[in-house]
Write an enzyme that holds these catalytic residues in place. Sequence first.
Site, PDB file in Angstrom:
ATOM      1  N   GLU A 117      38.012  20.243  48.739  1.00  0.00           N
ATOM      2  CA  GLU A 117      36.668  20.239  48.176  1.00  0.00           C
ATOM      3  C   GLU A 117      35.628  20.404  49.277  1.00  0.00           C
ATOM      4  O   GLU A 117      35.823  19.971  50.417  1.00  0.00           O
ATOM      5  CB  GLU A 117      36.423  18.927  47.411  1.00  0.00           C
ATOM      6  CG  GLU A 117      37.279  18.863  46.154  1.00  0.00           C
ATOM      7  CD  GLU A 117      37.030  17.625  45.307  1.00  0.00           C
ATOM      8  OE1 GLU A 117      37.215  17.724  44.093  1.00  0.00           O
ATOM      9  OE2 GLU A 117      36.671  16.571  45.836  1.00  0.00           O
ATOM     10  N   CYS A 130      29.003  19.934  53.277  1.00  0.00           N
ATOM     11  CA  CYS A 130      30.025  18.995  53.744  1.00  0.00           C
ATOM     12  C   CYS A 130      31.374  19.676  53.558  1.00  0.00           C
ATOM     13  O   CYS A 130      31.746  20.011  52.439  1.00  0.00           O
ATOM     14  CB  CYS A 130      29.910  17.722  52.916  1.00  0.00           C
ATOM     15  SG  CYS A 130      31.187  16.518  53.272  1.00  0.00           S
ATOM     16  N   CYS A 137      44.600  13.534  53.925  1.00  0.00           N
ATOM     17  CA  CYS A 137      44.376  12.932  55.242  1.00  0.00           C
ATOM     18  C   CYS A 137      45.581  12.066  55.557  1.00  0.00           C
ATOM     19  O   CYS A 137      46.084  11.374  54.685  1.00  0.00           O
ATOM     20  CB  CYS A 137      43.097  12.084  55.214  1.00  0.00           C
ATOM     21  SG  CYS A 137      42.630  11.427  56.825  1.00  0.00           S
ATOM     22  N   CYS A 141      42.470   4.994  55.217  1.00  0.00           N
ATOM     23  CA  CYS A 141      41.379   4.028  55.145  1.00  0.00           C
ATOM     24  C   CYS A 141      41.334   3.509  53.694  1.00  0.00           C
ATOM     25  O   CYS A 141      41.357   4.300  52.755  1.00  0.00           O
ATOM     26  CB  CYS A 141      40.065   4.680  55.541  1.00  0.00           C
ATOM     27  SG  CYS A 141      40.167   5.379  57.206  1.00  0.00           S
ATOM     28  N   CYS A 144      38.766   4.775  50.953  1.00  0.00           N
ATOM     29  CA  CYS A 144      38.520   6.218  50.852  1.00  0.00           C
ATOM     30  C   CYS A 144      39.502   6.874  49.893  1.00  0.00           C
ATOM     31  O   CYS A 144      40.718   6.705  50.012  1.00  0.00           O
ATOM     32  CB  CYS A 144      38.642   6.847  52.243  1.00  0.00           C
ATOM     33  SG  CYS A 144      38.580   8.645  52.227  1.00  0.00           S
ATOM     34  N   CYS A 371      30.337  10.638  49.370  1.00  0.00           N
ATOM     35  CA  CYS A 371      31.242  10.365  50.501  1.00  0.00           C
ATOM     36  C   CYS A 371      32.468   9.605  50.054  1.00  0.00           C
ATOM     37  O   CYS A 371      32.376   8.592  49.385  1.00  0.00           O
ATOM     38  CB  CYS A 371      30.577   9.433  51.509  1.00  0.00           C
ATOM     39  SG  CYS A 371      29.263  10.143  52.381  1.00  0.00           S
TER      40      CYS A 371
HETATM   41  N1  SAH Z   1      37.855  11.537  58.326  1.00  0.00           N
HETATM   42  C1  SAH Z   1      36.547  11.523  58.846  1.00  0.00           C
HETATM   43  C2  SAH Z   1      35.561  12.356  58.042  1.00  0.00           C
HETATM   44  C3  SAH Z   1      35.614  12.268  56.542  1.00  0.00           C
HETATM   45  S1  SAH Z   1      35.039  10.838  55.756  1.00  0.00           S
HETATM   46  C4  SAH Z   1      36.040  10.117  58.992  1.00  0.00           C
HETATM   47  O1  SAH Z   1      36.675   9.195  58.467  1.00  0.00           O
HETATM   48  O2  SAH Z   1      35.029   9.921  59.649  1.00  0.00           O
HETATM   49  C5  SAH Z   1      33.253  10.899  55.860  1.00  0.00           C
HETATM   50  C6  SAH Z   1      32.609   9.506  55.770  1.00  0.00           C
HETATM   51  O3  SAH Z   1      32.691   8.948  54.449  1.00  0.00           O
HETATM   52  C7  SAH Z   1      33.292   8.499  56.681  1.00  0.00           C
HETATM   53  O4  SAH Z   1      32.349   7.731  57.378  1.00  0.00           O
HETATM   54  C8  SAH Z   1      34.047   7.656  55.697  1.00  0.00           C
HETATM   55  O5  SAH Z   1      34.356   6.441  56.266  1.00  0.00           O
HETATM   56  C9  SAH Z   1      33.095   7.592  54.545  1.00  0.00           C
HETATM   57  N2  SAH Z   1      33.713   7.159  53.291  1.00  0.00           N
HETATM   58  C10 SAH Z   1      35.006   7.294  52.923  1.00  0.00           C
HETATM   59  N3  SAH Z   1      35.197   6.754  51.694  1.00  0.00           N
HETATM   60  C11 SAH Z   1      34.018   6.276  51.284  1.00  0.00           C
HETATM   61  C12 SAH Z   1      33.586   5.632  50.087  1.00  0.00           C
HETATM   62  N4  SAH Z   1      34.410   5.418  49.085  1.00  0.00           N
HETATM   63  N5  SAH Z   1      32.292   5.275  49.997  1.00  0.00           N
HETATM   64  C13 SAH Z   1      31.434   5.535  51.009  1.00  0.00           C
HETATM   65  N6  SAH Z   1      31.781   6.148  52.153  1.00  0.00           N
HETATM   66  C14 SAH Z   1      33.070   6.514  52.300  1.00  0.00           C
HETATM   67 FE1  SF4 Z   2      40.831  10.051  56.321  1.00  0.00          FE
HETATM   68 FE2  SF4 Z   2      39.170   9.042  54.479  1.00  0.00          FE
HETATM   69 FE3  SF4 Z   2      39.825   7.599  56.634  1.00  0.00          FE
HETATM   70 FE4  SF4 Z   2      38.238   9.737  56.902  1.00  0.00          FE
HETATM   71  S1  SF4 Z   2      37.758   7.870  55.763  1.00  0.00           S
HETATM   72  S2  SF4 Z   2      39.987   9.165  58.196  1.00  0.00           S
HETATM   73  S3  SF4 Z   2      39.106  11.102  55.333  1.00  0.00           S
HETATM   74  S4  SF4 Z   2      41.236   8.274  55.010  1.00  0.00           S
END
Ligand code: SAH
Ligand code: SF4
Length: 394
Positions: A117, A130, A137, A141, A144, A371
Amino acid sequence: MSAPQTPITQDVLTLPRKAAPEEKTNLVGLTRDQMRDALIAIGTPEKQAKMRVGQVWAWIYQRGVRDFAEMTNLAKGYRAQLDEHFAIRVPEIVRKEVSTDGTRKYLLRINGGHEVEAVYIPEESRGTLCISSQVGCTLTCSFCHTGTQRLVRNLTAGEIVGQIMVARDDLGEWPEPGRNPHDETRLLSNIVLMGMGEPLYNFDNVRDAMKIAMDGEGISLSRRRITLSTSGVVPMIARTAEEIGCLLAVSFHATTDEVRDNLVPINKRWNIEALLTELKEYPRLSNSERITFEYVMLKGVNDSDEDAHRLVELIRGIPAKINLIPFNPWPGSPYERSSNNRIRAFADIVYKAGYASPIRTPRGEDIMAACGQLKSDTERERKSKRQIETEARA
Ligand code: SAH
Ligand code: SF4
């Protein structure tokens, strides 16, 4: 009795009658040097190769042309030759959703039928795309959605830069001949590598794609309009500064290793101290002003006043902006968003300590484009709620 003999012709019937046609090499995503080599390999005289790269490059990245026949400053025979050996391929838009706030989410199909996406976010003074760097991934996390996706593969440089090209197609933004490609009123003026995937686990392709995005004879975005977000792949941070030179955002999200281990598991490999040591060097190495610390606000997990005070202590000495991201829920997510009052109180402490502390307004919530909500349709909801909760506690 001897074992039954395997007939040596067993595969004949299942073999395709004719070999599948070789996929033509995609020119999108090749570096200038790679494109030069490719043109020489099909017989372009070495002396002309540099000039030809410049011409083809401009057609592809400045004008958005997808058909060699339209490259009218090249001889007809040469255009046919290019067409015979090469393709200009970008991801295919499978579905586009437009939010009530104007945010556009694209579900894109790439080679092999995988999906990623990309999200376009229009704002008053800029338009940000974006983009994704991986299908899924490898990191998990716990807050996420992308992290719950099982299927993972790195995107090629062409698939990364291709996301920018399809968005420009959709926005109708290929400049007319003679128009200034640096025009700051462009609809697509900024790129954030904040979609699916960890960009620093796909470093070479991300670097090559961003070099193409920054190339002055093509998409022509300034390196200060590109932000790469990492969860904290420490050994790749200096190379990001040296080889890409874009702005850096880091998914910080916690102020103790104990909590960060849980939220951003890569912290078990490179902890807060290791990360901060590396970040201190980034502004100097990349000649950029400051680093963005992303901090997702999770109710009762990382949002106390103590957290805010600890945060400003930790980052002391690093030129920084703290971007507070209200948690965006997804089906089965194990957290809640902090209250608005809590987020404001947290922002206030950070601000009073001398750091900009903007609260990110979630965009495109109605279409799950905010995000951390991105996940391809084919993978959506494959993990159960229970699985996700177990992993979050682990
Ligand atoms: N993998 C990279 C980039 C993608 S995520 C990273 O982790 O930085 C982009 C941003 O969205 C990151 O700061 C991530 O921590 C945040 N993010 C992920 N899941 C989220 C959620 N459910 N609500 C708000 N921010 C989130
Ligand atoms: Fe991967 Fe989501 Fe963690 Fe970014 S926030 S490193 S996309 S699992």
